[in-house]
Design a protein around this motif. Sequence first.
Motif, PDB file in Angstrom:
ATOM      1  N   PRO A  37       0.770  -1.476  -0.056  1.00  0.00           N
ATOM      2  CA  PRO A  37       0.015   0.084  -0.033  1.00  0.00           C
ATOM      3  C   PRO A  37       0.743   1.189   0.288  1.00  0.00           C
ATOM      4  O   PRO A  37       1.889   1.422   0.471  1.00  0.00           O
ATOM      5  N   VAL A  38       0.604   2.484  -0.436  1.00  0.00           N
ATOM      6  CA  VAL A  38       1.088   3.579  -0.776  1.00  0.00           C
ATOM      7  C   VAL A  38       0.092   4.340  -0.298  1.00  0.00           C
ATOM      8  O   VAL A  38       0.637   5.593   0.581  1.00  0.00           O
ATOM      9  N   PHE A  39      -1.263   4.023  -0.321  1.00  0.00           N
ATOM     10  CA  PHE A  39      -2.161   5.515   0.038  1.00  0.00           C
ATOM     11  C   PHE A  39      -3.319   4.627  -0.466  1.00  0.00           C
ATOM     12  O   PHE A  39      -3.594   4.385  -0.572  1.00  0.00           O
ATOM     13  N   SER A  40      -4.315   5.059   0.948  1.00  0.00           N
ATOM     14  CA  SER A  40      -5.519   5.166   0.839  1.00  0.00           C
ATOM     15  C   SER A  40      -6.684   6.448   1.485  1.00  0.00           C
ATOM     16  O   SER A  40      -5.572   6.768   2.312  1.00  0.00           O
ATOM     17  N   ASP A  41      -7.433   6.558   0.619  1.00  0.00           N
ATOM     18  CA  ASP A  41      -8.223   7.585   1.381  1.00  0.00           C
ATOM     19  C   ASP A  41      -9.389   7.740   0.673  1.00  0.00           C
ATOM     20  O   ASP A  41      -9.824   7.621  -0.571  1.00  0.00           O
ATOM     21  N   GLY A  42     -10.538   7.851   1.834  1.00  0.00           N
ATOM     22  CA  GLY A  42     -11.801   7.521   2.118  1.00  0.00           C
ATOM     23  C   GLY A  42     -13.087   9.356   2.009  1.00  0.00           C
ATOM     24  O   GLY A  42     -14.189   9.373   2.037  1.00  0.00           O
ATOM     25  N   PHE A  43     -11.609   9.718   1.764  1.00  0.00           N
ATOM     26  CA  PHE A  43     -12.245  11.606   2.543  1.00  0.00           C
ATOM     27  C   PHE A  43     -12.603  11.974   3.464  1.00  0.00           C
ATOM     28  O   PHE A  43     -13.797  12.390   3.572  1.00  0.00           O
ATOM     29  N   GLU A  44     -12.410  11.247   4.778  1.00  0.00           N
ATOM     30  CA  GLU A  44     -12.741  11.157   5.677  1.00  0.00           C
ATOM     31  C   GLU A  44     -12.535  13.039   6.377  1.00  0.00           C
ATOM     32  O   GLU A  44     -12.913  13.060   7.525  1.00  0.00           O
ATOM     33  N   SER A  45     -11.814  13.302   5.685  1.00  0.00           N
ATOM     34  CA  SER A  45     -10.757  14.040   6.746  1.00  0.00           C
ATOM     35  C   SER A  45     -10.720  15.518   5.189  1.00  0.00           C
ATOM     36  O   SER A  45     -10.270  15.567   4.305  1.00  0.00           O
ATOM     37  N   PRO A  46     -10.832  17.046   5.832  1.00  0.00           N
ATOM     38  CA  PRO A  46     -11.594  17.246   7.521  1.00  0.00           C
ATOM     39  C   PRO A  46     -12.920  16.915   7.563  1.00  0.00           C
ATOM     40  O   PRO A  46     -13.680  16.526   6.382  1.00  0.00           O
ATOM     41  N   ALA A  47     -13.371  16.667   8.937  1.00  0.00           N
ATOM     42  CA  ALA A  47     -15.153  16.351   8.859  1.00  0.00           C
ATOM     43  C   ALA A  47     -15.796  17.721   8.499  1.00  0.00           C
ATOM     44  O   ALA A  47     -15.528  18.832   8.436  1.00  0.00           O
ATOM     45  N   VAL A  48     -16.969  17.042   7.386  1.00  0.00           N
ATOM     46  CA  VAL A  48     -17.354  17.686   7.057  1.00  0.00           C
ATOM     47  C   VAL A  48     -18.841  18.532   8.256  1.00  0.00           C
ATOM     48  O   VAL A  48     -19.765  17.788   9.039  1.00  0.00           O
ATOM     49  N   PHE A  52     -22.304  19.737   3.177  1.00  0.00           N
ATOM     50  CA  PHE A  52     -21.846  19.474   1.904  1.00  0.00           C
ATOM     51  C   PHE A  52     -20.478  20.830   2.303  1.00  0.00           C
ATOM     52  O   PHE A  52     -20.906  21.651   3.017  1.00  0.00           O
ATOM     53  N   THR A  53     -19.756  20.637   1.854  1.00  0.00           N
ATOM     54  CA  THR A  53     -17.742  21.924   1.695  1.00  0.00           C
ATOM     55  C   THR A  53     -17.793  21.716   1.233  1.00  0.00           C
ATOM     56  O   THR A  53     -16.885  21.371   0.548  1.00  0.00           O
ATOM     57  N   GLU A  54     -17.314  23.257   0.304  1.00  0.00           N
ATOM     58  CA  GLU A  54     -16.615  22.816  -0.591  1.00  0.00           C
ATOM     59  C   GLU A  54     -15.665  23.848  -0.830  1.00  0.00           C
ATOM     60  O   GLU A  54     -15.005  24.461   0.514  1.00  0.00           O
ATOM     61  N   SER A  70     -14.018  24.271  -9.058  1.00  0.00           N
ATOM     62  CA  SER A  70     -13.805  23.729  -7.189  1.00  0.00           C
ATOM     63  C   SER A  70     -14.586  22.088  -7.035  1.00  0.00           C
ATOM     64  O   SER A  70     -15.567  21.676  -8.329  1.00  0.00           O
ATOM     65  N   VAL A  71     -14.272  21.576  -6.137  1.00  0.00           N
ATOM     66  CA  VAL A  71     -15.451  20.521  -5.750  1.00  0.00           C
ATOM     67  C   VAL A  71     -15.310  20.600  -4.631  1.00  0.00           C
ATOM     68  O   VAL A  71     -16.058  21.480  -3.516  1.00  0.00           O
ATOM     69  N   GLY A  72     -16.236  19.010  -3.754  1.00  0.00           N
ATOM     70  CA  GLY A  72     -16.937  19.302  -2.574  1.00  0.00           C
ATOM     71  C   GLY A  72     -16.726  18.128  -2.315  1.00  0.00           C
ATOM     72  O   GLY A  72     -16.819  17.177  -2.727  1.00  0.00           O
ATOM     73  N   LEU A  73     -16.732  18.093  -0.189  1.00  0.00           N
ATOM     74  CA  LEU A  73     -16.313  17.220   0.815  1.00  0.00           C
ATOM     75  C   LEU A  73     -17.774  16.928   0.773  1.00  0.00           C
ATOM     76  O   LEU A  73     -18.850  18.738   1.348  1.00  0.00           O
ATOM     77  N   THR A  74     -18.400  15.681   0.768  1.00  0.00           N
ATOM     78  CA  THR A  74     -19.997  15.533   0.690  1.00  0.00           C
ATOM     79  C   THR A  74     -20.300  14.365   1.842  1.00  0.00           C
ATOM     80  O   THR A  74     -19.737  13.495   1.953  1.00  0.00           O
ATOM     81  N   ASN A  89     -17.418  18.375  -8.944  1.00  0.00           N
ATOM     82  CA  ASN A  89     -18.410  19.385  -8.688  1.00  0.00           C
ATOM     83  C   ASN A  89     -18.775  19.984  -8.096  1.00  0.00           C
ATOM     84  O   ASN A  89     -20.138  19.431  -7.643  1.00  0.00           O
ATOM     85  N   GLY A  90     -18.084  21.281  -7.437  1.00  0.00           N
ATOM     86  CA  GLY A  90     -18.296  22.077  -6.892  1.00  0.00           C
ATOM     87  C   GLY A  90     -19.480  22.479  -7.545  1.00  0.00           C
ATOM     88  O   GLY A  90     -20.923  21.963  -7.918  1.00  0.00           O
ATOM     89  N   PHE A  91     -19.528  23.932  -7.238  1.00  0.00           N
ATOM     90  CA  PHE A  91     -20.541  25.104  -8.106  1.00  0.00           C
ATOM     91  C   PHE A  91     -19.835  24.904  -9.499  1.00  0.00           C
ATOM     92  O   PHE A  91     -20.344  26.177 -10.655  1.00  0.00           O
ATOM     93  N   SER A  92     -18.724  24.966 -10.088  1.00  0.00           N
ATOM     94  CA  SER A  92     -18.354  24.035 -11.651  1.00  0.00           C
ATOM     95  C   SER A  92     -17.598  23.274 -11.225  1.00  0.00           C
ATOM     96  O   SER A  92     -17.381  22.769 -10.499  1.00  0.00           O
ATOM     97  N   SER A  93     -16.468  22.709 -12.509  1.00  0.00           N
ATOM     98  CA  SER A  93     -16.545  21.680 -13.009  1.00  0.00           C
ATOM     99  C   SER A  93     -14.768  21.439 -12.139  1.00  0.00           C
ATOM    100  O   SER A  93     -14.146  22.930 -12.372  1.00  0.00           O
TER     101      SER A  93
END
Length: 208
Positions: A37-48, A52-54, A70-74, A89-93
């Motif tokens: 393994p090199v890395f794994s990420d489930g996008f749990e950090s930072p906690a929203v 939704f956090t853009e 922009s992107v969004g953690l949700t 896609n946050g509010f744009s690609s």
Amino acid sequence: MASRRSRTHRTAIGVALAVALSALLAALTGSPAAAAPVFSDGFESPAVNGDFTEFVAGQQFGAWTVTTGSVGLTRDWQAAEGNQSLDLNGFSSGAVARTLPTKLLTTYRVSYALAGNPDNGPLVATGKVTANGQTVDSFSFDTAGHTPSAMGYVYRTFYFTNVLSATTVLRFASTTVGAFGPVIDDVRVESCLLVICPAGTATAARVA
């Protein structure tokens, strides 16, 4: 006499090479034969905080940097792993990237879960993944029939072989215009030898 000694010497070298090759094959194909393994990420950090956090171009979250749009953690819908996923896609690609330490002449296996934002009716969400600027995977996901509670994630896998660089920039980008696009989660990267994790029918590329 000299000829006999020469033949004996060549035979000894041949036996030594055969033993060494046998040991190498055993090391490569024997048990256990697992990718590292090199890395794994489930996008749990930072906690929203909320649904939704853009994040916009230039901002960082965790080990990722937003490179465009922009992107969004949700946590607004089902995640493939954990509680959060990444809307490309946050509010744009948008696009996100992170730098991996990579070894020369080493193959890497990347897997991730793919879905699409289900909040705007049927949509074919598209995007691509690049490694050091080279496209290593192109993807699409049809959101028809999927809902926030049944996202329909599919797992994709691709391989790239690092040839020259001590680091590799892995980048996920949406190619869908607007505020609704692809969703990714559970990104995993492993280093491996092709004999251990062969590419099979998955996409494969060489990266400088």
